[in-house]
Design an enzyme around this catalytic site. Structure first.
Site, short mmCIF file in Angstrom:
data_model
loop_
_atom_site.label_atom_id
_atom_site.label_comp_id
_atom_site.label_asym_id
_atom_site.label_seq_id
_atom_site.Cartn_x
_atom_site.Cartn_y
_atom_site.Cartn_z
N THR A 13 28.61 -20.48 -22.73
CA THR A 13 29.37 -19.83 -21.64
C THR A 13 28.68 -19.74 -20.39
O THR A 13 29.52 -20.26 -19.43
CB THR A 13 29.89 -18.20 -21.76
OG1 THR A 13 30.42 -18.34 -23.29
CG2 THR A 13 30.87 -17.57 -20.98
N VAL A 14 27.67 -19.18 -20.27
CA VAL A 14 26.95 -19.09 -19.06
C VAL A 14 26.52 -20.50 -18.58
O VAL A 14 26.38 -20.80 -17.34
CB VAL A 14 25.78 -17.94 -19.12
CG1 VAL A 14 25.12 -17.85 -17.72
CG2 VAL A 14 26.29 -16.83 -19.60
N GLY A 134 25.80 -9.15 -14.97
CA GLY A 134 26.40 -10.34 -14.67
C GLY A 134 26.13 -11.07 -13.11
O GLY A 134 24.98 -10.96 -12.80
N ASP A 201 23.08 -3.74 -26.51
CA ASP A 201 23.10 -4.56 -25.44
C ASP A 201 22.73 -3.66 -23.88
O ASP A 201 21.99 -3.93 -23.02
CB ASP A 201 24.13 -5.27 -25.25
CG ASP A 201 24.47 -6.17 -24.16
OD1 ASP A 201 24.12 -7.27 -24.10
OD2 ASP A 201 25.11 -5.50 -23.05
N LYS A 205 19.61 -3.49 -21.33
CA LYS A 205 19.74 -3.52 -19.72
C LYS A 205 19.22 -2.26 -18.97
O LYS A 205 18.61 -2.20 -18.07
CB LYS A 205 21.44 -3.67 -19.49
CG LYS A 205 21.70 -5.18 -19.82
CD LYS A 205 23.34 -4.95 -19.84
CE LYS A 205 24.00 -6.33 -20.23
NZ LYS A 205 25.06 -6.19 -20.59
N1 HSE Z 1 28.14 -8.93 -24.14
C1 HSE Z 1 27.64 -8.29 -22.93
C2 HSE Z 1 28.89 -7.63 -22.24
C3 HSE Z 1 27.72 -9.80 -22.04
O1 HSE Z 1 29.82 -7.35 -23.01
O2 HSE Z 1 28.64 -6.98 -21.20
C4 HSE Z 1 27.07 -9.75 -20.71
O3 HSE Z 1 25.68 -9.30 -20.78
#
Ligand code: HSE
Length: 427
Positions: A13-14, A134, A201, A205
């Site tokens: 994707t990225v 992002g 996740d 972060k």
């Molecule tokens: N899985 C992550 C989200 C992708 O839903 O934010 C971006 O880091």
């Protein structure tokens, strides 16, 4: 204009977003970078799959060594994700004095200090803007634009998947599983949705943000973490009745030299700026002692928004190369800081209890809470006809340890069937 050669690891994707941006904005990107960017080699595990961008077949490979071992490549863009084998790939690139751009939050959160040290030793840059938020330029803001401040707190919605799920569960009363499938289809969710749903996740972060904001070394394992899998339609309805929405927040604060870092579902007043952040959008609220409150908002995932951050890092590095300013912004000047024990954290709480039908005598429950310094601000009494019967309590600011002790005692009472949920409340 000289050429700078780029190798990309991972064309998902990225990676596709990065390639598309490099093609689409080629002229202005080259002008801003002061060099011609040449996409030299691209690694993908499946060379046969259909992609949204046209990449000449001769630069595609499924062999990592053709990218990492290419002595002409100046910058490696790592977009594979995870730590295996990515960590070794990044180390190999840095050892070979190649600059690295990554969107990999897990890698930076777990091994950032080691990798930044290596980059500094080898005289190359390791940039990671896309690892948090992002397309939102939050890393650069904290590392460069806000350096005059003592940062007091950083509070973010940094996971798009969970925000999307909570938004749909609230607005459409949709089922968790259905919305998760939609998020996966839209390309927000991680391959293994547990990382999103259970808050890993967001914790990666938060560890990255905390380290930069507080020049700390916050071990991701020291971050208190709770995901959204326990949030039910019932909690969402009660939250609405109380004037709140439920969001998965990543919160970090520096209090008296200690860092408080936690990820958990949180009830926020409906008019709180973060309560307005819907769907897969991300937002980060930063409070600095000089600048006051800042709010960063935008798309926290997806091909082009994340690609935007990656390409900007590439341009930044090329500028550094051209002006002989590599390692200008040190990312390895952090100090070990103590992360506050979660037991000592103070918060307000929403508590949902199931009580016996006819709900017996709740006086004992309230006595236990009072004896443990749990002030109650609001009670929603159960309807006698409800089955099961829910009793909702909203507490004042309480110490986690006291609350847990009190609930341990409450749970044993005959009239309490279960403690169904416990959600922190921020105001
Ligand atoms: N899985 C992550 C989200 C992708 O839903 O934010 C971006 O880091």
């Amino acid at each position: 204009m000289g050429a700078v050669k780029i190798g990309i690891l991972g064309l998902g994707t990225v990676g596709s977003g990065v390639a598309e941006i490099l093609l689409r904005n080629k002229k202005s990107i080259n002008q801003k970078a002061g060099s011609r960017i040449e996409l030299t080699k691209v690694l993908d595990k499946d060379l046969t799959r259909n992609r949204s961008v046209d990449i000449p077949a001769e630069i595609m490979t499924d062999r990592p060594e053709e990218v990492l071992g290419n002595s002409e490549i100046d910058i490696i863009v790592e977009l594979i994700g995870g730590v295996n084998p990515t960590k070794e790939f990044v180390k190999q690139a840095l050892e070979a004095r190649k600059h690295v751009v990554t969107a990999n939050k897990e890698l930076i959160a777990k091994y950032g200090d080691e990798l930044f040290d290596l980059a500094a030793k080898r005289g190359v840059d390791l940039h990671f803007e896309a690892s948090v938020g992002g397309g939102i330029p939050i890393i650069k803001s904290l590392q460069e634009s806000l350096t005059a401040n003592q940062i007091e707190e950083v509070i973010g919605i940094v996971n798009g998947t969970t925000n999307y799920i909570l938004t749909k569960m609230t607005e459409k009363e949709a089922k968790f599983e259905e919305v998760l499938a939609e998020a996966q289809q839209a390309g927000y969710a991680e391959a293994d949705p547990t990382a999103d749903i259970e808050g890993y996740d967001a914790a990666y972060k938060l560890s990255i943000l905390s380290n930069i904001a507080f020049t700390g070394l916050v071990d991701v394992n020291d971050i208190y973490r709770e995901g959204i899998s326990q949030i039910t339609q019932k909690d969402i309805t009660y939250a609405q009745q109380l004037g709140y929405v439920i969001k998965l927040l990543a919160i970090s604060k520096e209090v008296e030299g200690q860092i408080e870092a936690r990820v958990h579902p949180t009830m926020l007043p409906k008019d709180h700026p973060l309560a307005q952040v819907k769907e897969a959008f991300n937002a980060v609220l930063v409070r600095g002692d000089a600048v006051g409150e800042l709010l960063y908002y935008g798309q926290g995932a997806g091909s082009l928004p994340t690609g935007s951050a990656v390409v900007a890092d590439v341009i930044d590095i090329i500028r550094n190369i051209n002006y002989k300013a590599v390692n200008r912004v040190a990312a390895n000047n952090y100090k070990e800081k103590i992360v506050k024990r979660h037991n000592e954290v103070v918060s307000k709480y929403y508590i949902r209890l199931q009580v016996e039908n006819g709900h017996g005598d709740l006086a004992k429950t309230f006595r236990i809470l009072e004896n443990n310094n749990i002030g109650i601000k609001r009670v929603i009494e159960p309807e006698k006809t409800d089955e099961p019967v829910n009793l909702i309590l909203l507490t004042r600011q309480v110490v986690e340890e006291n609350l847990q002790r009190a609930l341990g005692e409450v749970k044993k009472l005959r009239e309490i069937k279960e403690i169904s949920n416990l959600i922190r409340v921020e105001t």
